[in-house]
Design a protein around this motif. Structure first.
Motif, PDB file in Angstrom:
ATOM      1  N   PRO A 218      98.741  35.409 -10.033  1.00  0.00           N
ATOM      2  CA  PRO A 218      99.475  36.080 -10.957  1.00  0.00           C
ATOM      3  C   PRO A 218     100.975  36.025  -9.976  1.00  0.00           C
ATOM      4  O   PRO A 218     100.766  36.404  -9.279  1.00  0.00           O
ATOM      5  CB  PRO A 218      99.145  37.546 -10.936  1.00  0.00           C
ATOM      6  N   ASP A 219     101.865  35.987 -11.086  1.00  0.00           N
ATOM      7  CA  ASP A 219     103.639  35.627 -10.376  1.00  0.00           C
ATOM      8  C   ASP A 219     103.659  37.018  -9.437  1.00  0.00           C
ATOM      9  O   ASP A 219     104.054  37.500 -10.733  1.00  0.00           O
ATOM     10  CB  ASP A 219     104.265  35.522 -11.575  1.00  0.00           C
ATOM     11  N   SER A 220     104.712  37.490  -8.536  1.00  0.00           N
ATOM     12  CA  SER A 220     104.382  38.512  -8.155  1.00  0.00           C
ATOM     13  C   SER A 220     105.692  38.685  -8.200  1.00  0.00           C
ATOM     14  O   SER A 220     106.399  39.685  -8.128  1.00  0.00           O
ATOM     15  CB  SER A 220     104.335  38.330  -6.246  1.00  0.00           C
ATOM     16  N   ASN A 221     106.858  38.061  -9.410  1.00  0.00           N
ATOM     17  CA  ASN A 221     107.771  38.841  -9.424  1.00  0.00           C
ATOM     18  C   ASN A 221     107.617  39.108 -11.168  1.00  0.00           C
ATOM     19  O   ASN A 221     108.506  39.970 -11.101  1.00  0.00           O
ATOM     20  CB  ASN A 221     108.639  37.154  -9.873  1.00  0.00           C
ATOM     21  N   TYR A 222     106.385  39.579 -11.626  1.00  0.00           N
ATOM     22  CA  TYR A 222     106.435  39.878 -12.549  1.00  0.00           C
ATOM     23  C   TYR A 222     104.601  41.126 -12.548  1.00  0.00           C
ATOM     24  O   TYR A 222     104.126  41.323 -11.393  1.00  0.00           O
ATOM     25  CB  TYR A 222     105.823  39.574 -14.137  1.00  0.00           C
ATOM     26  N   LYS A 223     105.153  42.304 -13.230  1.00  0.00           N
ATOM     27  CA  LYS A 223     104.304  43.474 -12.867  1.00  0.00           C
ATOM     28  C   LYS A 223     102.999  42.801 -13.830  1.00  0.00           C
ATOM     29  O   LYS A 223     101.763  43.428 -13.739  1.00  0.00           O
ATOM     30  CB  LYS A 223     104.529  45.035 -13.329  1.00  0.00           C
ATOM     31  N   LEU A 224     103.198  42.284 -15.216  1.00  0.00           N
ATOM     32  CA  LEU A 224     102.417  41.837 -15.561  1.00  0.00           C
ATOM     33  C   LEU A 224     101.935  40.256 -16.136  1.00  0.00           C
ATOM     34  O   LEU A 224     103.493  39.779 -15.952  1.00  0.00           O
ATOM     35  CB  LEU A 224     102.322  42.793 -17.247  1.00  0.00           C
ATOM     36  N   ASP A 225     101.295  39.985 -16.030  1.00  0.00           N
ATOM     37  CA  ASP A 225     101.439  38.361 -15.997  1.00  0.00           C
ATOM     38  C   ASP A 225     100.449  38.251 -16.715  1.00  0.00           C
ATOM     39  O   ASP A 225      98.832  37.922 -16.512  1.00  0.00           O
ATOM     40  CB  ASP A 225     101.087  37.637 -14.580  1.00  0.00           C
ATOM     41  N   VAL A 226     100.660  37.611 -18.281  1.00  0.00           N
ATOM     42  CA  VAL A 226      99.214  36.843 -18.822  1.00  0.00           C
ATOM     43  C   VAL A 226      99.506  35.487 -19.353  1.00  0.00           C
ATOM     44  O   VAL A 226     100.312  35.043 -19.774  1.00  0.00           O
ATOM     45  CB  VAL A 226     100.449  37.816 -20.711  1.00  0.00           C
ATOM     46  N   ASN A 227      98.555  35.202 -18.732  1.00  0.00           N
ATOM     47  CA  ASN A 227      97.258  33.039 -19.447  1.00  0.00           C
ATOM     48  C   ASN A 227      97.614  33.626 -20.595  1.00  0.00           C
ATOM     49  O   ASN A 227      96.364  32.995 -20.699  1.00  0.00           O
ATOM     50  CB  ASN A 227      97.194  32.406 -18.202  1.00  0.00           C
ATOM     51  N   GLY A 228      98.173  33.251 -21.865  1.00  0.00           N
ATOM     52  CA  GLY A 228      97.854  33.524 -23.227  1.00  0.00           C
ATOM     53  C   GLY A 228      98.513  33.847 -23.628  1.00  0.00           C
ATOM     54  O   GLY A 228      99.505  34.925 -23.090  1.00  0.00           O
ATOM     55  N   LYS A 229      98.482  34.205 -24.779  1.00  0.00           N
ATOM     56  CA  LYS A 229      98.775  35.095 -26.236  1.00  0.00           C
ATOM     57  C   LYS A 229      98.722  36.583 -25.401  1.00  0.00           C
ATOM     58  O   LYS A 229      97.517  37.222 -25.639  1.00  0.00           O
ATOM     59  CB  LYS A 229      98.313  34.380 -27.669  1.00  0.00           C
ATOM     60  N   ALA A 230      99.532  37.278 -25.792  1.00  0.00           N
ATOM     61  CA  ALA A 230      99.286  38.834 -25.706  1.00  0.00           C
ATOM     62  C   ALA A 230     100.225  40.201 -27.309  1.00  0.00           C
ATOM     63  O   ALA A 230     100.763  38.748 -27.836  1.00  0.00           O
ATOM     64  CB  ALA A 230     100.167  39.312 -24.708  1.00  0.00           C
ATOM     65  N   GLN A 231      99.189  40.148 -28.056  1.00  0.00           N
ATOM     66  CA  GLN A 231      99.676  41.167 -28.838  1.00  0.00           C
ATOM     67  C   GLN A 231      99.616  42.415 -28.884  1.00  0.00           C
ATOM     68  O   GLN A 231      99.149  43.337 -27.854  1.00  0.00           O
ATOM     69  CB  GLN A 231      98.236  40.824 -30.201  1.00  0.00           C
ATOM     70  N   VAL A 232     101.085  42.909 -29.176  1.00  0.00           N
ATOM     71  CA  VAL A 232     101.596  44.978 -29.129  1.00  0.00           C
ATOM     72  C   VAL A 232     100.871  45.034 -30.476  1.00  0.00           C
ATOM     73  O   VAL A 232     101.592  44.644 -31.702  1.00  0.00           O
ATOM     74  CB  VAL A 232     102.714  44.936 -28.973  1.00  0.00           C
ATOM     75  N   ARG A 233     100.560  46.099 -30.417  1.00  0.00           N
ATOM     76  CA  ARG A 233      99.313  46.401 -31.625  1.00  0.00           C
ATOM     77  C   ARG A 233     100.567  47.707 -32.451  1.00  0.00           C
ATOM     78  O   ARG A 233     100.200  47.978 -33.680  1.00  0.00           O
ATOM     79  CB  ARG A 233      98.357  47.263 -32.283  1.00  0.00           C
ATOM     80  N   SER A 234     101.831  47.813 -31.898  1.00  0.00           N
ATOM     81  CA  SER A 234     102.630  49.023 -32.052  1.00  0.00           C
ATOM     82  C   SER A 234     104.081  48.772 -31.439  1.00  0.00           C
ATOM     83  O   SER A 234     104.175  47.906 -31.624  1.00  0.00           O
ATOM     84  CB  SER A 234     102.327  50.456 -31.042  1.00  0.00           C
ATOM     85  N   VAL A 235     104.751  49.383 -31.382  1.00  0.00           N
ATOM     86  CA  VAL A 235     106.240  49.000 -30.399  1.00  0.00           C
ATOM     87  C   VAL A 235     106.463  49.023 -29.202  1.00  0.00           C
ATOM     88  O   VAL A 235     105.302  49.346 -28.292  1.00  0.00           O
ATOM     89  CB  VAL A 235     107.290  51.311 -30.629  1.00  0.00           C
ATOM     90  N   LEU A 236     106.488  48.064 -28.919  1.00  0.00           N
ATOM     91  CA  LEU A 236     106.662  47.815 -27.316  1.00  0.00           C
ATOM     92  C   LEU A 236     108.330  48.170 -27.645  1.00  0.00           C
ATOM     93  O   LEU A 236     109.532  47.363 -27.617  1.00  0.00           O
ATOM     94  CB  LEU A 236     107.110  45.680 -27.887  1.00  0.00           C
ATOM     95  N   GLU A 237     108.413  49.193 -26.357  1.00  0.00           N
ATOM     96  CA  GLU A 237     109.348  49.654 -25.393  1.00  0.00           C
ATOM     97  C   GLU A 237     110.274  48.564 -24.500  1.00  0.00           C
ATOM     98  O   GLU A 237     108.686  48.550 -23.202  1.00  0.00           O
ATOM     99  CB  GLU A 237     109.693  50.437 -25.134  1.00  0.00           C
TER     100      GLU A 237
END
Length: 288
Positions: A218-237
């Motif tokens: 994972p890229d250390s410049n980010y706290k979350l690194d997702v390799n692929g699609k990500a889905q948010v089922r509610s509000v993304l803040e």
């Protein structure tokens, strides 16, 4: 009148009887059977080994002159040495279940016949037990799971790699929280905690605090690194910047959904909106 001899008292072999003992002498050594003490205890004393045979003249038990007892063996190598095709030791209490220790062709067996526990003590205190229904308890006398560990120390399980000095991981439970710790003493740089399914890495947490999903680096410049699609089922803040990478025109979204993207063709920020079977594309910001 006592004593009387079969053979002569000065011969190398004789049998002597007196009021309190029987004596057998052979080649200068004497073995005796006698009663002694106020309770008339029976003492059997052999000059060498004490051997017990059955009616078929086969030896069954031997007490060596060093105090070791052999059952099924003439050369006991322990205080109690049991040998044979069914070398086992059974302990049975009247009205209770039976415990057996056996050395079988497949390994060493400890068995409890009946719905009773097998438990282990050190220093007079129970440390572990196997209940009658097969549950294992460590630090508890009433396990209610296949493995139940109870301890006041939050580091309950310690896993150590013998190939490296002072490097280990712990699994603990403290105040309602489960805790996973990799390399608690910081003996190795860049330790990770990884999660695999079906021998395939699915998620990884680095020492820098980056969580990678479907990536081993994972890229250390980010706290979350997702390799692929990500889905948010509610509000993304977001409390910081949302960065969009330029892509070609994406596929149409599902009914009732929309897609926001940066169009690699003209650099514009666009939104695809789908209501029913109708899809419209709107430009939110253009590159000028």
């Amino acid at each position: 009148q006592y004593p009387f001899f079969i053979g002569k008292s000065d011969d190398s072999v004789y049998f002597r009887v007196n009021s309190s003992n029987l004596a057998f002498k052979r080649n200068g050594g004497t073995s005796t059977i006698k009663t002694e003490g106020s309770s008339n205890d029976l003492t059997i004393q052999s000059q060498r080994h004490l051997i017990f045979n059955t009616s078929d003249a086969n030896e069954r038990v031997r007490i060596l002159n060093n105090g070791r007892v052999g059952i099924g063996t003439q050369t006991a190598n322990a205080a109690l040495d049991i040998q044979g095709s069914t070398a086992d030791l059974r302990l049975t209490s009247t009205g209770e279940s039976r415990t057996a220790l056996a050395n079988t062709s497949t390994g060493f067996e400890i068995s409890q016949i009946g719905n009773k526990a097998i438990y282990f003590l050190t220093n007079g205190t129970e440390k572990a037990r196997i209940s009658g229904d097969g549950k294992v308890g460590i630090g508890t006398s009433s396990p209610d799971a296949i493995l139940h560990i109870k301890d006041v120390n939050p580091r309950i399980i310690k896993l150590q790699d013998a190939n490296y000095t002072d490097q280990y991981a712990t699994i603990g439970f403290d105040d309602g929280h489960i805790k996973l710790s990799s390399d608690p003493d910081n003996q190795r740089a860049n330790s990770i905690i990884s999660f695999s399914i079906d021998n395939s890495l699915k998620m990884l947490l680095t020492s820098g605090g980056t969580l990678g999903i479907a990536t081993a680096s994972p890229d250390s410049n980010y706290k979350l690194d997702v390799n692929g699609k990500a889905q948010v089922r509610s509000v993304l803040e977001l409390d910081d910047v949302l960065t969009l990478n330029a892509i070609s025109t994406p596929a149409d979204p599902q009914p009732g959904q929309s897609s926001i993207y940066m169009d690699s063709a003209d650099g514009a920020i666009k939104a695809k909106i789908r209501v029913g079977d109708t899809v419209v594309t709107r430009t939110l910001a253009s590159f000028e």
